[in-house]
Enzyme design. Structure first.
Site, PDB file in Angstrom:
ATOM      1  CG  ASN A  37     -28.675  -6.040  31.986  1.00 22.81           C
ATOM      2  OD1 ASN A  37     -29.424  -7.003  32.063  1.00 22.81           O
ATOM      3  ND2 ASN A  37     -28.857  -4.928  32.668  1.00 22.81           N
ATOM      4  CG  HIS A 122     -26.896   4.575  41.637  1.00 20.24           C
ATOM      5  ND1 HIS A 122     -27.467   3.751  40.688  1.00 20.24           N
ATOM      6  CD2 HIS A 122     -25.645   4.819  41.196  1.00 20.24           C
ATOM      7  CE1 HIS A 122     -26.601   3.525  39.717  1.00 20.24           C
ATOM      8  NE2 HIS A 122     -25.490   4.141  40.002  1.00 20.24           N
ATOM      9  NE  ARG A 147     -26.981   7.364  38.749  1.00 20.75           N
ATOM     10  CZ  ARG A 147     -27.321   6.319  37.988  1.00 20.75           C
ATOM     11  NH1 ARG A 147     -26.525   5.898  37.018  1.00 20.75           N
ATOM     12  NH2 ARG A 147     -28.468   5.677  38.213  1.00 20.75           N
ATOM     13  CE1 TYR A 159     -29.461   6.124  34.603  1.00 19.25           C
ATOM     14  CE2 TYR A 159     -30.160   3.871  34.170  1.00 19.25           C
ATOM     15  CZ  TYR A 159     -29.284   4.761  34.775  1.00 19.25           C
ATOM     16  OH  TYR A 159     -28.259   4.286  35.523  1.00 19.25           O
ATOM     17  CG  ASP A 212     -26.129   7.672  33.482  1.00 16.78           C
ATOM     18  OD1 ASP A 212     -25.976   6.476  33.789  1.00 16.78           O
ATOM     19  OD2 ASP A 212     -25.979   8.098  32.321  1.00 16.78           O
ATOM     20  CG  HIS A 214     -28.923   5.713  30.538  1.00 14.71           C
ATOM     21  ND1 HIS A 214     -29.583   4.736  29.841  1.00 14.71           N
ATOM     22  CD2 HIS A 214     -28.164   5.066  31.422  1.00 14.71           C
ATOM     23  CE1 HIS A 214     -29.227   3.544  30.283  1.00 14.71           C
ATOM     24  NE2 HIS A 214     -28.377   3.713  31.253  1.00 14.71           N
ATOM     25  CD  GLU A 238     -22.729   7.367  33.687  1.00 12.52           C
ATOM     26  OE1 GLU A 238     -23.037   7.668  34.858  1.00 12.52           O
ATOM     27  OE2 GLU A 238     -22.819   6.227  33.230  1.00 12.52           O
ATOM     28  CD  GLU A 264     -23.181   2.978  31.396  1.00 12.98           C
ATOM     29  OE1 GLU A 264     -22.969   3.584  32.464  1.00 12.98           O
ATOM     30  OE2 GLU A 264     -24.286   2.526  31.089  1.00 12.98           O
ATOM     31  NE  ARG A 285     -19.822   5.999  34.084  1.00 11.82           N
ATOM     32  CZ  ARG A 285     -20.211   5.201  35.088  1.00 11.82           C
ATOM     33  NH1 ARG A 285     -19.459   5.069  36.155  1.00 11.82           N
ATOM     34  NH2 ARG A 285     -21.363   4.565  35.029  1.00 11.82           N
ATOM     35  CG  HIS A 314     -20.718   0.545  34.184  1.00 10.14           C
ATOM     36  ND1 HIS A 314     -21.153  -0.487  33.386  1.00 10.14           N
ATOM     37  CD2 HIS A 314     -21.824   1.213  34.578  1.00 10.14           C
ATOM     38  CE1 HIS A 314     -22.466  -0.438  33.288  1.00 10.14           C
ATOM     39  NE2 HIS A 314     -22.890   0.586  33.996  1.00 10.14           N
ATOM     40  CG  ASP A 318     -25.870  -4.208  34.195  1.00 13.77           C
ATOM     41  OD1 ASP A 318     -26.307  -3.199  34.758  1.00 13.77           O
ATOM     42  OD2 ASP A 318     -25.082  -4.168  33.252  1.00 13.77           O
ATOM     43  CD  GLU A 341     -22.638   3.324  38.266  1.00  9.27           C
ATOM     44  OE1 GLU A 341     -21.916   3.077  37.282  1.00  9.27           O
ATOM     45  OE2 GLU A 341     -23.867   3.450  38.180  1.00  9.27           O
ATOM     46  CD1 TRP A 405     -34.591   2.940  29.270  1.00  6.80           C
ATOM     47  CD2 TRP A 405     -32.674   1.817  29.511  1.00  6.80           C
ATOM     48  NE1 TRP A 405     -34.505   2.560  30.565  1.00  6.80           N
ATOM     49  CE2 TRP A 405     -33.355   1.877  30.755  1.00  6.80           C
ATOM     50  CE3 TRP A 405     -31.458   1.167  29.445  1.00  6.80           C
ATOM     51  CZ2 TRP A 405     -32.842   1.289  31.930  1.00  6.80           C
ATOM     52  CZ3 TRP A 405     -30.932   0.590  30.599  1.00  6.80           C
ATOM     53  CH2 TRP A 405     -31.637   0.663  31.796  1.00  6.80           C
TER      54      TRP A 405
HETATM   55  C1  CS2 Z   1     -26.093   2.888  34.122  1.00  3.94           C
HETATM   56  C2  CS2 Z   1     -26.204   1.399  34.055  1.00  3.94           C
HETATM   57  O1  CS2 Z   1     -25.012   2.610  36.180  1.00  3.94           O
HETATM   58  C3  CS2 Z   1     -25.061   3.285  35.161  1.00  3.94           C
HETATM   59  O2  CS2 Z   1     -24.322   4.246  34.917  1.00  3.94           O
HETATM   60  O3  CS2 Z   1     -25.794   3.488  32.896  1.00  3.94           O
HETATM   61  O4  CS2 Z   1     -26.979   0.980  35.133  1.00  3.94           O
HETATM   62  C4  CS2 Z   1     -26.822   0.851  32.772  1.00  3.94           C
HETATM   63  O5  CS2 Z   1     -28.144   1.331  32.659  1.00  3.94           O
HETATM   64  C5  CS2 Z   1     -26.807  -0.648  32.854  1.00  3.94           C
HETATM   65  O6  CS2 Z   1     -25.489  -1.069  33.011  1.00  3.94           O
HETATM   66  C6  CS2 Z   1     -27.381  -1.255  31.593  1.00  3.94           C
HETATM   67  O7  CS2 Z   1     -27.330  -2.646  31.698  1.00  3.94           O
HETATM   68 MG    MG Z   2     -24.493   5.024  33.097  1.00  2.00          MG
END
Ligand code: CS2
Ligand code: MG
Length: 405
Positions: A37, A122, A147, A159, A212, A214, A238, A264, A285, A314, A318, A341, A405
């Site tokens: 991504n 999600h 989540r 996020y 998450d 992040h 996470e 991830e 993950r 993960h 993306d 997920e 991010w």
């Molecule tokens: C996120 C992802 O799904 C998740 O756990 O961490 O959506 C992540 O933001 C994306 O894979 C980034 O491209």
């Molecule tokens: Mg994540």
């Protein structure tokens, strides 16, 4: 059976995906997901300029040897770009082998260890009330694990929230330059415990909850949050801190019993090794695309199982349906599978290009037995959705400091 040709496709049915198609001299083909991504074309170049020329004419059945050849043979091994390329080639070779054997890939890995694949949804919202409404809906739909992500008041673009967009594909599909979002750790730490307190008060403890972070906290901040959330018994937190500091997870472990998930962004089993063998994490993950394919995931699953660490692959928007289906096979087989997920079966555009058969029932996904991975790619449809350069966002603190991010 020789590799006759390898094609790479980039398309944007809502967001960019990179797809590898390996064609053998027997006419059997296999598909792999090489999506990275925000850096998609780097992987395309790595494949077309450096990987594909070395593979034409090789025996498509030699999955392990080709993996070692691409990993060690590059000398400059590791890294997100190279491992996404290797991951896609590997997935496609497993797809070929399953088709030739006329067996779904999970049978080649060792057969089913469970009837279906437990997934987590999600659930996000612009306020706690909004999140709780969506959580109620997810529970009604049959999810057993969810989540929770919420906009932190005054921090638009937090996020995991949609900010009024209809889905993640729209949210992350076309950003000609990296959007910049604000971030305040203090506001986040003040807010998140209330979200989970209210979720438990309203829905109790049967529903399993995760969150998450992040990679936005420092180790001690993550330890603080883990401790504050202990009364709400999360399944896992996470990406508490960035994965490149394994000892940061020792700090978290020393302060809280809240389970943690990571991986991830792992590209190889060596990224995961210190965190698993020190029991710093509870779920790993890694994605087949980012982590070097099914061959890597199988090795990782076996290693993690020695330390009671479970898989929670993960499953972000993306990762293409090819990677999703690769995870379905690994998740069915892995004795230490934990949870997958899941962000739904895609949009009409996405399903124009990628087709697969899977259904959701009572918190689990069931896939139809098909040879190989069980996913197809419509090259003609893909042409309708040309690549659009797009970036992930960045965040900055109030004083302008660039943050994760
Ligand atoms: C996120 C992802 O799904 C998740 O756990 O961490 O959506 C992540 O933001 C994306 O894979 C980034 O491209
Ligand atoms: Mg994540």
């Amino acid at each position: 059976m020789k590799i006759k040709d390898i094609k790479v496709f980039v398309c944007c049915p809502g967001r960019n995906f990179v797809t590898v198609k390996i064609i053998t001299d027997h006419g059997v083909f296999g598909l792999g997901d090489a999506t990275l991504n925000g850096r998609e074309l780097a992987v395309v170049a790595y494949l077309e300029e450096h990987v594909i020329p070395c593979l034409i004419g090789r025996d498509a059945h030699q999955i392990e040897d080709i993996w070692q050849y691409l990993f060690k043979g590059a000398y400059w091994q590791n890294g997100a770009v190279s491992m996404a390329a290797i991951g896609a080639i590997d997935m496609a070779l497993w797809d070929v082998k399953g088709k030739v054997a006329n067996l779904p890939v999970y049978q080649l890995l060792g057969g089913k260890s469970r009837r279906g694949i437990t997934v987590y949804a999600h659930v996000n919202g612009e306020s706690i009330e909004d999140v709780l409404n969506h959580l109620g809906k997810a529970i009604k739909e049959g999810y057993k694990v969810v989540r929770l992500q919420c906009t932190i008041p005054g921090t638009e673009g937090t996020y995991g929230t949609l900010g009024g967009k209809k889905n993640y594909y729209e949210l992350q599909g076309n950003r000609p330059l990296p959007p910049e979002h604000p971030w305040s750790t203090n506001q986040y730490l003040n807010f998140i415990p209330e979200l989970f307190k209210r979720a438990r008060e309203k829905f109790g403890y049967d529903i399993e909850l995760c969150h998450d972070i992040h990679s936005r906290l420092t180790p001690i901040e993550a330890a603080q949050l883990g401790k504050m959330l202990e009364p709400y018994r999360l399944k896992f937190l996470e990406d508490a801190v960035t994965y490149d500091n394994p000892e940061g997870y020792k700090v978290i472990r020393n302060h809280t019993t809240t389970p943690v998930a990571l991986g991830e962004k792992f590209n190889t089993i060596w990224d995961a090794k210190p965190l698993i063998e020190n029991q710093y994490i509870d779920f790993v993950r890694t994605a087949a695309t980012h982590g070097g394919g099914i061959t890597s995931l199988k090795k990782l699953a076996d290693f993690a199982s020695l330390y009671h660490v479970r898989l929670a692959p993960h499953g972000a928007p993306d990762l293409s349906p090819i990677c999703f289906m690769a995870h379905m096979h690994v998740d069915l087989w892995a004795p230490n599978f934990g949870v997958q997920e899941f962000i739904g079966f895609g949009t009409p555009e996405l399903n124009d290009v990628f087709s697969f058969s899977a259904k959701f029932k009572d918190g689990e996904i069931y896939i139809k037995d098909k040879p190989g991975l069980g996913v197809d790619f419509n090259e003609e449809a893909a042409k309708q959705y040309p690549y659009k350069r797009s970036y992930l966002p960045v965040t900055r603190l109030n004083d302008g400091t660039l943050w994760n991010w």
